[in-house]
Design an enzyme around this catalytic site. Sequence first.
Site, short mmCIF file in Angstrom:
data_model
loop_
_atom_site.label_atom_id
_atom_site.label_comp_id
_atom_site.label_asym_id
_atom_site.label_seq_id
_atom_site.Cartn_x
_atom_site.Cartn_y
_atom_site.Cartn_z
CE LYS A 1 -4.57 1.81 -0.47
NZ LYS A 1 -3.94 0.51 -0.24
CB THR B 1 1.10 1.07 6.99
OG1 THR B 1 -0.30 1.24 6.71
CG2 THR B 1 1.43 1.73 8.32
N GLY B 2 2.13 -0.29 4.53
CA GLY B 2 1.84 -1.19 3.42
C GLY B 2 2.15 -2.60 3.85
CB SER B 3 1.00 -4.93 5.69
OG SER B 3 1.15 -6.22 6.19
CG ASP C 1 -6.15 -11.38 -2.32
OD1 ASP C 1 -6.17 -12.04 -1.26
OD2 ASP C 1 -5.14 -10.81 -2.74
CG ASN D 1 -6.56 -2.19 -1.26
OD1 ASN D 1 -5.63 -1.49 -0.86
ND2 ASN D 1 -6.61 -3.49 -1.04
CB SER E 1 -4.44 1.28 3.92
OG SER E 1 -3.53 0.87 2.90
CB SER F 1 -0.96 0.01 1.20
OG SER F 1 -2.01 -0.89 0.98
#
Length: 967
Positions: free
Chosen positions: A89, A434-436, A180, A330, A328, A86
Amino acid sequence: MKRLLTRSGCWLLMLLLVFQLAAVPAWAQNAATAAEPLTANIEQFLAELNKDPNSIGLHTGIKVYDLTEKKVLYEHNADRTYVPASNMKVFTTVAGLDRLGPEYQWKTEVYVTGKATPGGVLNGDLVLKGFGDPSLSVADLQSIAEGLKEKGIRQINGSLLVDDSYFDDMRLGYGWMWDDEPYGYSAQLSALAVHKNMVTVTVQPGKKAGEKPVLTLDPATDYLQVLNQVQTVAGKESKVAVERPRGTNTIIFSGTIGVEASSYEEDVSLEDPALYVGDVWKQRLSAAGIKLHPQVKVSKTSVTDGVPFYTHLSKPLSEIMIELNKDSDNFYAEMLLKTLGAENGKGSAEAGSEVVKEVLKRAGVESDYAQMDGSGLSRFDWITASQMVGLLSFVQNQEYKEVFEQSLPIAGVDGTLKNRLKGTIAEKQVFAKTGSMGGVNSLSGYVTAKNGNKLAFSILINGIYKSKYARDLQDKVAILLASYPDIQTPDGYQSPKQQTYKLSALLDPIVDEANASGLTAGILVKAVEQKNSDPAGAVWYEHEADTLLTPASNLKLLTTATALTQLGSDYQYKTEMYGSAAIPANGVFQGDLYLKGYGDPTLHTEDKLKVQDGVSVESIAKWLKEQGVKRINGNLILDEGYFDQERLGLGWAWDDESYYYNPLLGALALNRGTVMIEFEPASRVGEKVPINLLPKTKYVTVINEAKTVGADQPNTFAIERDRGTNTIRVSGNLPVGTAADYERVPVENPALYVGTVLRETLEREGITFAGNSTVSIGIVPSQAVKWTEFTSRPLAEIVTYLNKRSDNFYAEMLLKTLGAVKKNEGSASAGAEVVAETLGPLGIETNFDMIDGSGLTRYNLISARHIAGVLEAMTASSVFTEYFDSLPIAGVDGTLTSRMKETAAANNARAKTGTLTGVSSLSGYVETKDGQKLVFSIMINGYKPKGAGFMTGLQDRIVEALAEYEE
């Protein structure tokens, strides 16, 4: 296939990845004397991670820039590309603010056809047109409906039309994972959307155990079919699973929920979201008191022009940005990216990415990155820490600086950082994105240092075996930055020295080329028989050998080694035939015929789809004919229960489903799960492209709309399968002079494919079925009579074909076979357990992630040391000869036929290739000029335009150098 050419032509140039951190790391050079304590602390953190088997494989790109003093404080692998999750973004939102402005508002318009009577009766259609508003809610639709009523509309006698043509019809992001899809974070995209194109389903336990739980939908809609298979059980525990079969709007909830448990809530996605909006819109119109025709239809249109009857505006981008980045989101990010494209002429992710690219170019960020979506959900996105910091620095000079910063989560306060860094000096001082996702964790943004300076930083981490270690590293760095410059050099700290090996002088220059190109190379070269007793002396060269990388088809080395070891080289697959009674003496069978599969990957038809001898449908039909069977008055039932029902590997990309290398799996499958379509141009321009389907079966429906065009016209020929169906569409233009070719296309429900083709073959052989006979899936009953069994060729031959041709279908069937034979569970996960249990006793660490058998998923993470360990261990195995002989020979056969020709490695090196976009691997055996046997593993990940040839070139040069070496 044209679509594949487009993927590797247009988008391939935008992708390829790189991971980095090694057993012997290449430590960053100090950017400034004042930063030395910062450098020493971060390097010590990295060194500690490199000692723990749970974190040794992670690799990171870090950059810290002092915005106040305009200088770099620290960098480590800052110019290598990483999957950002993420953090992507940040690119999207900065471009959105830059091009659209903070005050930008999305519109949703209503048009009418026909005229309304003075009494408010619209004798025409009502058209709802979307322009990409990601925040449109049910309440907004209600407000629009009430606005129409205020404007005099009381009754609609026409249809309700929905228009989502402002965006393209690509509903999912490039390379998103099929598994997903059921979840809200992977919702489909459309220019007309409501409730983020998902439904929130709440599962409330029954009042007592055994009672059916209650499912509720928000918003309430009949657009979805919800199957409630959840059971209420005693206690507080809940294990609820959700499934939405590909291409359908059927949602299946299963599992258990404790009677004392809290309600379970899940956001679930859906197909064709514009029609979902239409269904909700219809309800809101009725709720507003607007009468609809009883048989009112909701359908799609793309024809809206003129003056809108009503316009709804969203909140400004500045407000939407807060939810996008802090939570976050999407969906918001993807809709923003397509909006950027639409405002520039085309509502696609590609067009939006071009706009982002223009903004980044103005920011001084080089174009050596890949953006495939807006949210970072795609694992085809690659960026560097330097690029991220460059963009963050650029923002500081823009009018929208505060708007952007206010959208970022604040450490210990809100968003995705709410529960991190609490009680530390970094609390409230770090505001960052953040990004995970699996194997990936990122943190980029700003921090206010202790001296009041503002720092921009980026920490991109890939190759994560245990996510805790990545977050801990980020938090430790964040605390250091918040403490800066009040930092002390750790006691006893010594800068690590680069270790040298026997072949360092020979191979370092080649590896340096990879490093300079932004690629990460994990390499290990080891002598099979060292000349002294020191095990370390066997390692002739290593470079980042513990880094966890994406292996592609090098993973097949583990699958085939374990299969040969555990099953034996003589293992044969069986396919059994049963009847509900004995074989009839009079040739007329009054009962059901059963065919049970045990995972034979070689089952085939006798045509061009055949690649190996073994069991064919024709041989099965011939056997029945030889038994005198002339008619079957029952059904043909296929038993595929030996394997699970997971048709695709976890993490396989949804947009690969039309391609042969992405087959559907089952214990009973035919022709590697595919049919073949042969094609060539017609003799005259304008004529339909002639095609030929193999096998000749009615199991698939082929719609051929492809035309032959002049030799100077572009080739737009494409073959695609409608998702979740067996409808194959042949379209586009095929120029005269194009060589005849073919494509193999996967089919749904492999066992039914076997049964349909078998029945068709039997009928051609004169064995008839009763008119009401069916072909279906079932289980062989215990009372059934076994008629015979058909056996495959030995496993050694199967493995040879698998490795020489790098066949994904074979590898996946083999992995599930391992699970079925050794664990009584025919699943990929059970098979992977068998692999780990086989390798552990051989001294090979199992701190890697193996998710499928072929290497097609990017969830796989493994190091060069792991793979070299398998190769070395196999040299002492009783099945080594079969294993060794299965590998492609350089310059001779298999996937190495055209590589290393006329070099010392030709007809010498035996190795497994591995290729995905951004991934190239080569691991195997080679003999030096003076006869010393080596094992080697070379895995390269990274983004480099036109990089596939460059990466294989590096590999070939290394192997050639090994073959030419002599002491």
